[in-house]
Scaffold this active site. Structure first.
Site, PDB file in Angstrom:
ATOM      1  N   LYS A 127      -1.007   8.164   3.143  1.00  0.00           N
ATOM      2  CA  LYS A 127      -1.322   6.739   3.104  1.00  0.00           C
ATOM      3  C   LYS A 127      -2.352   6.383   4.166  1.00  0.00           C
ATOM      4  CE  LYS A 127       3.434   5.978   1.656  1.00  0.00           C
ATOM      5  NZ  LYS A 127       4.740   5.433   2.044  1.00  0.00           N
ATOM      6  N   PRO A 144       0.787  -1.230   0.000  1.00  0.00           N
ATOM      7  CA  PRO A 144       0.000   0.000   0.000  1.00  0.00           C
ATOM      8  C   PRO A 144       0.821   1.283   0.000  1.00  0.00           C
ATOM      9  CG  PRO A 144      -0.277  -1.192   2.074  1.00  0.00           C
ATOM     10  CD  PRO A 144       0.636  -1.993   1.237  1.00  0.00           C
ATOM     11  N   GLU A 145       0.750   2.011  -1.069  1.00  0.00           N
ATOM     12  CA  GLU A 145       1.264   3.362  -1.133  1.00  0.00           C
ATOM     13  C   GLU A 145       0.074   4.216  -1.568  1.00  0.00           C
ATOM     14  OE1 GLU A 145       5.001   3.745  -3.200  1.00  0.00           O
ATOM     15  OE2 GLU A 145       5.663   1.764  -2.575  1.00  0.00           O
ATOM     16  N   ARG A 176      16.513  -0.188   2.154  1.00  0.00           N
ATOM     17  CA  ARG A 176      15.402  -0.613   1.304  1.00  0.00           C
ATOM     18  C   ARG A 176      15.911  -0.923  -0.098  1.00  0.00           C
ATOM     19  NH1 ARG A 176      11.075   1.971   3.222  1.00  0.00           N
ATOM     20  NH2 ARG A 176       9.974   0.211   2.376  1.00  0.00           N
TER      21      ARG A 176
END
Length: 268
Positions: free
Chosen positions: A57, A2-3, A255
DNA sequence: AGGGATGTTAGAGA
DNA sequence: GTCTCTAACATCCC
């Protein structure tokens, strides 16, 4: 994962199915879901869903005098109830719909706040402006990100600078803008900022168009990466869609970053 | 079969 | 102010 686009899709699903409906009951079997304002749970029953919106978000459902704020974190979803889906929370509405908060990793969260305190709730998060759907010029992006001393890819994910972009969109936007992810913001030219300004909303539009439907679907839901709207994310070793060179993978602030070393030159 | 990667945010510490 | 690291959690992959 989810972004901004996935939260937008979840929000639209909630709006489509529950806006204007009366909440008959809300059941929260997982006591780790509600992080704030648990006593307000009861106040939502029998009230009407007056408004549904998204900020960064986060999604918000205003039910009577109570604002229910949700964050999906990694694996959260707000979907219509069905067999085989374990609910961390479920909401039954008078129109026959039952919405559930499904979330295998249980990192998602719910906050209940008095509706009039919603502005303060979001102000305290220190979120930057929305990069979509409104378009901005390169100078706006330079003003927001230009002072960062971290690589441009990391700066893009900083929610205080611009809100809503995560690890996947950051790689995608930089590929679209043809900027190398490790470029330092201070070295970007006006042309590069203009490319970025165009790339971000374009990538969000593309992902939304590809993923919009009844419900959210995430990359790791079992589908093939090849079927996603992503050009570089999770495509290490695959040929670049523009030049054919192998997509590379590197790491920024812990990341994974995906990029094409050929069509994303330094600085610009 | 075990260790790392997965994405996000708050909070701590440099 | 700016940046990095870690915890929170469960599952998959090598």
């Amino acid at each position: 994962m989810p972004e901004l686009p996935e939260v937008e899709i979840a929000m639209r699903h909630v709006a489509r199915t529950a806006r204007g409906a009366r909440l008959l009951s809300i059941d929260v079997p997982d006591d780790r879901l509600v992080r704030t304002g648990e006593p307000l749970l009861a106040s939502m029953a029998d009230a009407t869903v007056d408004d549904v919106w998204r900020r960064a978000k986060y999604g918000v459902m205003v039910v009577g005098d109570t604002g229910m704020v949700w964050h999906l974190r990694m694996t959260g979803k707000l979907i219509t109830a069905r067999d085989g889906v374990r609910a961390r929370a479920s909401m039954v509405f008078d129109n026959g719909t039952t919405l559930v908060f499904a979330d295998t990793r249980r990192l998602g969260e719910l906050h209940l706040v008095p509706a009039h305190e919603l502005p303060a709730f979001f102000a305290s998060r220190g979120l930057g402006p929305e990069p979509w759907p409104e378009r901005f010029e390169g100078a706006w992006w330079r003003d927001r990100l230009g002072s960062a001393r971290s690589p441009i890819k990391v700066a893009l994910m900083d929610q205080a600078r611009v809100a809503g972009l995560g690890n996947i969109l950051a790689s995608e936007a930089l590929f679209e803008a043809r900027i190398a992810p490790h470029t330092l913001p201070a070295t970007l030219t006006d042309d590069a900022w203009a490319s970025l300004a165009a790339a971000v909303p374009q990538v969000i539009d593309r992902v939304l168009a590809a993923e919009d439907g009844d419900e959210v679907r995430y990359v790791n839901d079992g589908g093939d990466v090849a079927d996603t709207a992503f050009c570089v994310y999770a495509r290490e070793g695959a040929p670049c869609m523009r030049c054919g060179h192998a997509i590379a993978r590197t790491r920024h602030a812990g990341r994974s970053t995906f990029w094409c070393p050929t069509c994303q030159p330094d600085g610009k």
